[in-house]
Design a protein around this motif. Structure first.
Motif, short mmCIF file in Angstrom:
data_model
loop_
_atom_site.label_atom_id
_atom_site.label_comp_id
_atom_site.label_asym_id
_atom_site.label_seq_id
_atom_site.Cartn_x
_atom_site.Cartn_y
_atom_site.Cartn_z
N ARG A 29 52.16 35.57 47.94
CA ARG A 29 53.07 35.91 46.85
C ARG A 29 54.00 34.74 46.60
N LEU A 30 54.32 34.48 45.34
CA LEU A 30 55.32 33.47 44.97
C LEU A 30 56.56 34.12 44.37
N ASP A 31 56.39 35.34 43.83
CA ASP A 31 57.48 36.07 43.19
C ASP A 31 57.81 37.27 44.08
N PHE A 32 59.03 37.29 44.60
CA PHE A 32 59.45 38.34 45.51
C PHE A 32 60.45 39.24 44.81
N GLY A 33 60.24 40.54 44.85
CA GLY A 33 61.14 41.49 44.22
C GLY A 33 61.93 42.24 45.27
N GLY A 34 61.43 43.39 45.67
CA GLY A 34 62.12 44.22 46.65
C GLY A 34 61.81 43.88 48.09
N GLU A 35 60.97 42.86 48.32
CA GLU A 35 60.62 42.51 49.69
C GLU A 35 61.84 41.98 50.43
N SER A 36 61.93 42.30 51.69
CA SER A 36 63.08 41.84 52.48
C SER A 36 62.77 40.58 53.28
N ILE A 37 61.48 40.25 53.41
CA ILE A 37 61.09 39.07 54.19
C ILE A 37 60.06 38.24 53.42
N ALA A 38 60.23 36.92 53.47
CA ALA A 38 59.25 35.98 52.94
C ALA A 38 58.67 35.20 54.11
N ILE A 39 57.36 35.06 54.12
CA ILE A 39 56.66 34.35 55.19
C ILE A 39 56.02 33.10 54.59
N ALA A 40 56.07 31.99 55.34
CA ALA A 40 55.41 30.75 54.94
C ALA A 40 54.36 30.40 55.98
N MET A 41 53.20 29.92 55.49
CA MET A 41 52.10 29.55 56.38
C MET A 41 51.56 28.19 55.94
N LEU A 42 51.19 27.35 56.91
CA LEU A 42 50.71 26.01 56.65
C LEU A 42 49.62 25.67 57.64
N GLU A 43 48.51 25.11 57.15
CA GLU A 43 47.44 24.65 58.04
C GLU A 43 47.60 23.15 58.25
N VAL A 44 47.38 22.72 59.49
CA VAL A 44 47.51 21.32 59.88
C VAL A 44 46.17 20.87 60.45
#
Length: 124
Positions: A29-44
């Motif tokens: 997701r890039l657009d967050f509305g009522g969510e309380s948490i944003a998670i970021a993930m990255l592959e190396v």
């Protein structure tokens, strides 16, 4: 045009943002509305044998702005010996609606080698 960002000697994926669905699944997701948490993930990719990869993660109002929040991250083994998956999350419930930048700085053996940024929108 999909390119893998370089962070010599590593290669990095794009920073993927999302939330955790009920039951534990990751939902991009890039657009967050009522969510309380944003998670970021990255592959190396291209991690040398015996090397340690870490990731500093923060959220800011501007590219060079001071962090509004920082997050603890986890780096786990990937599908190949030289691959790692780094992820972390923020509480975003108190952020005002608007656009923010999620910034990830990747370190190899404690030395910064690359940075990836992604815009996150907080909707009312």
């Amino acid at each position: 045009n999909a390119e893998v960002p370089r962070a010599d000697p590593l290669k990095l994926s794009a920073l993927v943002l999302g939330t955790q669905q009920p039951g534990g699944g990751f939902m991009p997701r890039l657009d967050f509305g009522g969510e309380s948490i944003a998670i970021a993930m990255l592959e190396v990719y291209g991690v040398p044998k015996g090397a340690t990869v870490s990731m500093d993660l923060d959220v800011a109002s501007t590219a060079d702005g001071s962090p509004l929040a920082t997050a603890q991250t986890t780096v786990a083994a990937g599908r190949a010996d030289d691959m790692r998956i780094a992820f972390g999350g923020f509480s975003i419930g108190s952020l005002a609606p608007g656009d923010y930048l999620m910034r990830a700085v990747v370190k190899l053996d404690g030395k910064p080698v690359g940075k990836v940024v992604r815009t996150m929108r907080k909707s009312p």
